[in-house]
Design a protein around this motif. Structure first.
Motif, PDB file in Angstrom:
ATOM      1  N   LEU A 142     -12.973  81.650  18.225  1.00 53.23           N
ATOM      2  CA  LEU A 142     -12.052  80.510  18.205  1.00 53.23           C
ATOM      3  C   LEU A 142     -12.144  79.791  19.539  1.00 53.23           C
ATOM      4  CD1 LEU A 142      -8.884  82.287  16.722  1.00 53.23           C
ATOM      5  CD2 LEU A 142     -10.499  80.830  15.485  1.00 53.23           C
ATOM      6  N   ASN A 143     -12.454  78.514  19.473  1.00 56.56           N
ATOM      7  CA  ASN A 143     -12.618  77.743  20.707  1.00 56.56           C
ATOM      8  C   ASN A 143     -11.836  76.433  20.605  1.00 56.56           C
ATOM      9  OD1 ASN A 143     -13.585  76.599  23.107  1.00 56.56           O
ATOM     10  ND2 ASN A 143     -15.441  75.803  22.124  1.00 56.56           N
ATOM     11  N   ALA A 144     -10.792  76.295  21.441  1.00 57.41           N
ATOM     12  CA  ALA A 144     -10.029  75.037  21.477  1.00 57.41           C
ATOM     13  C   ALA A 144     -10.514  74.278  22.707  1.00 57.41           C
ATOM     14  CB  ALA A 144      -8.542  75.329  21.583  1.00 57.41           C
ATOM     15  N   ASP A 145     -11.133  73.138  22.479  1.00 54.76           N
ATOM     16  CA  ASP A 145     -11.743  72.490  23.640  1.00 54.76           C
ATOM     17  C   ASP A 145     -11.810  70.973  23.469  1.00 54.76           C
ATOM     18  OD1 ASP A 145     -12.797  72.506  26.175  1.00 54.76           O
ATOM     19  OD2 ASP A 145     -14.731  73.351  25.607  1.00 54.76           O
ATOM     20  N   LYS A 146     -12.119  70.369  24.592  1.00 54.67           N
ATOM     21  CA  LYS A 146     -12.239  68.916  24.660  1.00 54.67           C
ATOM     22  C   LYS A 146     -13.489  68.450  23.905  1.00 54.67           C
ATOM     23  CE  LYS A 146     -11.832  65.486  28.287  1.00 54.67           C
ATOM     24  NZ  LYS A 146     -11.644  65.277  29.711  1.00 54.67           N
ATOM     25  N   VAL A 147     -13.367  67.323  23.212  1.00 58.38           N
ATOM     26  CA  VAL A 147     -14.514  66.740  22.503  1.00 58.38           C
ATOM     27  C   VAL A 147     -14.584  65.248  22.802  1.00 58.38           C
ATOM     28  CG1 VAL A 147     -14.497  68.368  20.565  1.00 58.38           C
ATOM     29  CG2 VAL A 147     -13.091  66.290  20.442  1.00 58.38           C
ATOM     30  N   VAL A 148     -15.729  64.655  22.457  1.00 56.17           N
ATOM     31  CA  VAL A 148     -15.825  63.188  22.415  1.00 56.17           C
ATOM     32  C   VAL A 148     -15.921  62.786  20.946  1.00 56.17           C
ATOM     33  CG1 VAL A 148     -16.772  62.746  24.708  1.00 56.17           C
ATOM     34  CG2 VAL A 148     -18.312  63.399  22.856  1.00 56.17           C
ATOM     35  N   PRO A 149     -15.627  61.514  20.619  1.00 55.99           N
ATOM     36  CA  PRO A 149     -15.526  61.155  19.205  1.00 55.99           C
ATOM     37  C   PRO A 149     -16.835  61.301  18.424  1.00 55.99           C
ATOM     38  CG  PRO A 149     -14.671  59.379  20.622  1.00 55.99           C
ATOM     39  CD  PRO A 149     -15.246  60.416  21.519  1.00 55.99           C
ATOM     40  N   ASP A 150     -17.969  60.983  19.052  1.00 47.93           N
ATOM     41  CA  ASP A 150     -19.219  61.004  18.277  1.00 47.93           C
ATOM     42  C   ASP A 150     -20.415  61.306  19.182  1.00 47.93           C
ATOM     43  OD1 ASP A 150     -19.757  58.610  19.675  1.00 47.93           O
ATOM     44  OD2 ASP A 150     -18.677  57.469  18.143  1.00 47.93           O
ATOM     45  N   ARG A 151     -21.589  61.377  18.550  1.00 50.96           N
ATOM     46  CA  ARG A 151     -22.783  61.793  19.305  1.00 50.96           C
ATOM     47  C   ARG A 151     -23.237  60.727  20.298  1.00 50.96           C
ATOM     48  NH1 ARG A 151     -26.118  66.299  16.295  1.00 50.96           N
ATOM     49  NH2 ARG A 151     -24.479  67.050  14.923  1.00 50.96           N
ATOM     50  N   ARG A 152     -22.875  59.499  20.011  1.00 53.94           N
ATOM     51  CA  ARG A 152     -23.244  58.450  20.972  1.00 53.94           C
ATOM     52  C   ARG A 152     -22.504  58.675  22.294  1.00 53.94           C
ATOM     53  NH1 ARG A 152     -22.463  52.086  19.869  1.00 53.94           N
ATOM     54  NH2 ARG A 152     -22.659  51.540  22.049  1.00 53.94           N
ATOM     55  N   ALA A 153     -21.203  58.925  22.194  1.00 56.46           N
ATOM     56  CA  ALA A 153     -20.404  59.191  23.402  1.00 56.46           C
ATOM     57  C   ALA A 153     -20.899  60.462  24.093  1.00 56.46           C
ATOM     58  CB  ALA A 153     -18.936  59.324  23.020  1.00 56.46           C
ATOM     59  N   GLN A 154     -21.304  61.433  23.290  1.00 53.92           N
ATOM     60  CA  GLN A 154     -21.851  62.692  23.849  1.00 53.92           C
ATOM     61  C   GLN A 154     -23.104  62.398  24.683  1.00 53.92           C
ATOM     62  OE1 GLN A 154     -22.374  65.951  20.973  1.00 53.92           O
ATOM     63  NE2 GLN A 154     -24.459  66.224  21.672  1.00 53.92           N
ATOM     64  N   GLU A 155     -24.027  61.622  24.110  1.00 49.11           N
ATOM     65  CA  GLU A 155     -25.274  61.304  24.825  1.00 49.11           C
ATOM     66  C   GLU A 155     -24.987  60.502  26.086  1.00 49.11           C
ATOM     67  OE1 GLU A 155     -28.187  62.664  24.570  1.00 49.11           O
ATOM     68  OE2 GLU A 155     -27.148  63.788  23.014  1.00 49.11           O
ATOM     69  N   GLU A 156     -24.030  59.578  25.996  1.00 47.55           N
ATOM     70  CA  GLU A 156     -23.697  58.751  27.177  1.00 47.55           C
ATOM     71  C   GLU A 156     -23.228  59.636  28.331  1.00 47.55           C
ATOM     72  OE1 GLU A 156     -22.432  54.681  24.820  1.00 47.55           O
ATOM     73  OE2 GLU A 156     -20.863  55.854  25.818  1.00 47.55           O
ATOM     74  N   ALA A 157     -22.338  60.577  28.023  1.00 51.83           N
ATOM     75  CA  ALA A 157     -21.801  61.449  29.091  1.00 51.83           C
ATOM     76  C   ALA A 157     -22.899  62.341  29.666  1.00 51.83           C
ATOM     77  CB  ALA A 157     -20.655  62.292  28.549  1.00 51.83           C
TER      78      ALA A 157
END
Ligand SMILES: C[S@@+](CC[C@H](N)C(=O)[O-])C[C@H]1O[C@@H](n2cnc3c(N)ncnc32)[C@H](O)[C@@H]1O
Length: 209
Positions: A142-157
């Motif tokens: 079980l992992n409660a963690d921060k996310v970004v909305p989509d893969r585009r935002a993921q790649e940007e970060a």
């Protein structure tokens, strides 16, 4: 991603932030409670990745007073604060980097909150395989963690971090929920799911060995 550098940054950051940490993270009380609520009845042995000062263990020991918890964390100061908790005698600590420490095996559950959002997908896959290896068959992750909305935002970060890893001492690189689920499945977990929390940028991921 240079994981040794990443680990060093985290250790320095949290060693510095230990005083006052619990006040800041009181805002995350719901996500921490959700971890405990989603654990199987009868859970005893638990590994908490990045357990820090032990905030998520407060509800955990309320529901499972017989639990035996191992907390793996890179910050000696955060772990020192944990030893002042009333349940400290039921907690074993492993101080060091997730990628380098030996956590033991056969756990009923591995939990984590707010601690795994600093890794690129390929590193996280390695980490999730290590998590799966230390669970007993049927055990939960079980992992409660921060996310970004989509893969585009993921790649940007991730690109922003790769371009200048020294811009900030503690830059978050959370992944998208779909990416997290894919990594859990690629690591060999089954029944992988994601749930909303009370925070827009936080999700609870659940998976089973
Ligand atoms: C935001 S705190 C979360 C603490 C606790 N889980 C909570 O929610 O209150 C993140 C924790 O993860 C630990 N951490 C971060 N990166 C780590 C790494 N690479 N290896 C081990 N621990 C790490 C930090 O030292 C810190 O205690």
């Amino acid at each position: 991603m240079d994981l040794k550098k990443r680990g060093r940054e985290m250790k320095e950051f949290f060693d510095r932030k230990t005083d006052g940490y619990d006040d800041v993270h009181a805002a995350f009380a719901v996500t921490k409670r959700m971890l405990t609520e989603n654990l199987d009845e009868g859970t005893v042995t638990v590994l908490d990745l990045g357990g820090g000062t032990g905030l998520e263990l407060i509800p955990l020991f309320e529901r499972f007073p017989e639990a035996r918890v191992t907390v793996a964390d890179i910050s000696p100061r955060m772990l020192e604060a944990l030893t002042a908790r009333p349940f400290a005698d039921r907690v074993r600590t492993v101080c060091g980097d997730f990628f380098e420490t030996d956590w033991g095996e056969g756990y009923d559950a591995v939990i984590s909150t707010s601690a795994l959002h600093h890794f690129a997908p390929e590193d996280k896959l390695r980490l999730y395989k290590k998590v799966r290896d230390c669970l007993r068959d049927g055990g939960q992750f079980l992992n409660a963690d921060k996310v970004v909305p989509d893969r585009r935002a993921q790649e940007e970060a991730l690109t922003e971090y790769a371009e200048d890893p020294d811009r900030w001492p503690h830059m978050d690189t959370p992944l998208a929920p779909s990416s997290e689920l894919e990594l859990l499945e690629d690591a060999g977990f089954i029944h992988c799911s994601v749930e909303l929390t009370d925070r827009e940028d936080y999700r609870l991921f659940a998976a089973r060995k």
